[in-house]
Design a protein around this motif. Structure first.
Motif, mmCIF file in Angstrom:
data_model
loop_
_atom_site.group_PDB
_atom_site.id
_atom_site.type_symbol
_atom_site.label_atom_id
_atom_site.label_comp_id
_atom_site.label_asym_id
_atom_site.label_seq_id
_atom_site.Cartn_x
_atom_site.Cartn_y
_atom_site.Cartn_z
ATOM 1 N N LEU A 1 0.827 -1.219 0.000
ATOM 2 C CA LEU A 1 0.000 0.000 0.000
ATOM 3 C C LEU A 1 0.854 1.259 0.000
ATOM 4 C CD1 LEU A 1 -2.718 -0.990 2.654
ATOM 5 C CD2 LEU A 1 -2.761 -1.337 0.175
ATOM 6 N N GLU A 2 2.148 1.106 -0.268
ATOM 7 C CA GLU A 2 3.060 2.249 -0.189
ATOM 8 C C GLU A 2 2.628 3.406 -1.096
ATOM 9 O OE1 GLU A 2 5.352 -1.413 0.959
ATOM 10 O OE2 GLU A 2 3.990 -0.851 -0.679
ATOM 11 N N VAL B 1 -0.248 4.522 -1.807
ATOM 12 C CA VAL B 1 -1.354 5.331 -1.291
ATOM 13 C C VAL B 1 -1.186 5.639 0.198
ATOM 14 C CG1 VAL B 1 -3.016 4.546 -3.025
ATOM 15 C CG2 VAL B 1 -2.751 3.267 -0.874
ATOM 16 N N ALA B 2 -0.068 5.244 0.787
ATOM 17 C CA ALA B 2 0.139 5.460 2.223
ATOM 18 C C ALA B 2 -0.019 6.925 2.628
ATOM 19 C CB ALA B 2 1.503 4.924 2.647
ATOM 20 N N PRO B 3 0.556 7.890 1.880
ATOM 21 C CA PRO B 3 0.351 9.296 2.264
ATOM 22 C C PRO B 3 -1.123 9.708 2.230
ATOM 23 C CG PRO B 3 2.189 9.095 0.742
ATOM 24 C CD PRO B 3 1.510 7.769 0.759
ATOM 25 N N ALA B 4 -1.850 9.225 1.227
ATOM 26 C CA ALA B 4 -3.276 9.562 1.128
ATOM 27 C C ALA B 4 -4.060 8.919 2.274
ATOM 28 C CB ALA B 4 -3.835 9.105 -0.219
ATOM 29 N N LEU B 5 -3.705 7.680 2.623
ATOM 30 C CA LEU B 5 -4.368 7.002 3.742
ATOM 31 C C LEU B 5 -4.098 7.746 5.052
ATOM 32 C CD1 LEU B 5 -3.573 3.265 2.906
ATOM 33 C CD2 LEU B 5 -5.781 4.417 2.681
ATOM 34 N N LYS B 6 -2.859 8.146 5.248
ATOM 35 C CA LYS B 6 -2.506 8.878 6.465
ATOM 36 C C LYS B 6 -3.309 10.171 6.553
ATOM 37 C CE LYS B 6 1.236 11.413 8.711
ATOM 38 N NZ LYS B 6 2.644 11.868 8.630
#
Length: 212
Positions: free
Chosen positions: A109-110, A112-117
């Motif tokens: 998921l790297e 989209v990790a910033p968007a998830l955070k």
């Protein structure tokens, strides 16, 4: 879908076949010579057991590979849907489903990790009120899978939320992060929080944090 009557008939047929096989095996066994019986006991049975063991192992590996491939396809589908979605509530729903299908790990998921955070941090900060405590709690617990220690202060603050569910989820998130700076706060929560679930989650989180 098979009806209940048909299922009963199928079960009865299977039982009859099994009993027939057992009777046939006993009948054949009694008619074997002692030498043949001894050979079967000493050689054939261990060999058959080994073959069955290998077959079971291979089937388990194949099943695991298929399950992993299915999860990857599902993850890729949810990932694409999350990246396309523009409505925040639907994004949030997709993000939770994405984390679940990925076994609550950030690997894969790297991208989209910033968007998830950003989505989960915003949710934790702004989803206020009694009716939104569940999504606030889910955001707190899911933040822990991102391996991003910058969210620790936010999760520590969530340990003081009015809702026990949010506090428990914040403890879960801190445990997933294995954040050593959360140790003192979690120890306090484990002893002093009035809710038993919150205390249990704090204890579990402490067990996941490496000792100083």
């Amino acid at each position: 879908m098979m009806r209940r009557t048909e299922q009963g008939q199928a079960n009865l047929t299977a039982i009859v076949i099994l009993v027939g096989l057992i009777i046939s095996a006993v009948w054949i066994w009694k008619r074997l010579s002692p030498e043949t019986q001894e050979f079967v006991i000493d050689q054939a049975i261990p060999l058959a057991a080994a073959v069955i063991g290998i077959v079971v192992l291979v089937l388990a590996v194949v099943k695991k590979i298929r399950r992993r491939a299915h999860r990857k396809r599902e993850r890729d589908y949810l990932l694409a849907a999350f990246q396309r979605e523009t409505v925040r509530d639907k994004q949030l729903e997709l993000s939770f489903a994405l984390a679940e299908v990925n076994d609550y790990r950030v690997n894969g998921l790297e991208a989209v990790a910033p968007a998830l955070k950003d989505l989960w941090v915003t949710t934790l900060r702004r989803a206020l009120g009694d009716k939104q405590h569940r999504i606030r709690g889910m955001a707190a617990s899911h933040l822990g899978i991102l391996n991003d220690l910058t969210v620790v202060p936010l999760l520590l603050a969530a340990l003081e939320d009015d809702h026990a569910y949010v506090r428990a989820c914040a403890a879960l998130g801190l445990g997933r992060l294995r954040a050593p700076e959360a140790r003192a706060k979690l120890e306090y929560v484990m002893k002093e929080d009035w809710d038993q679930t919150v205390r249990s989650r704090a204890k579990e989180a402490l067990e996941r944090i490496p000792p100083p």
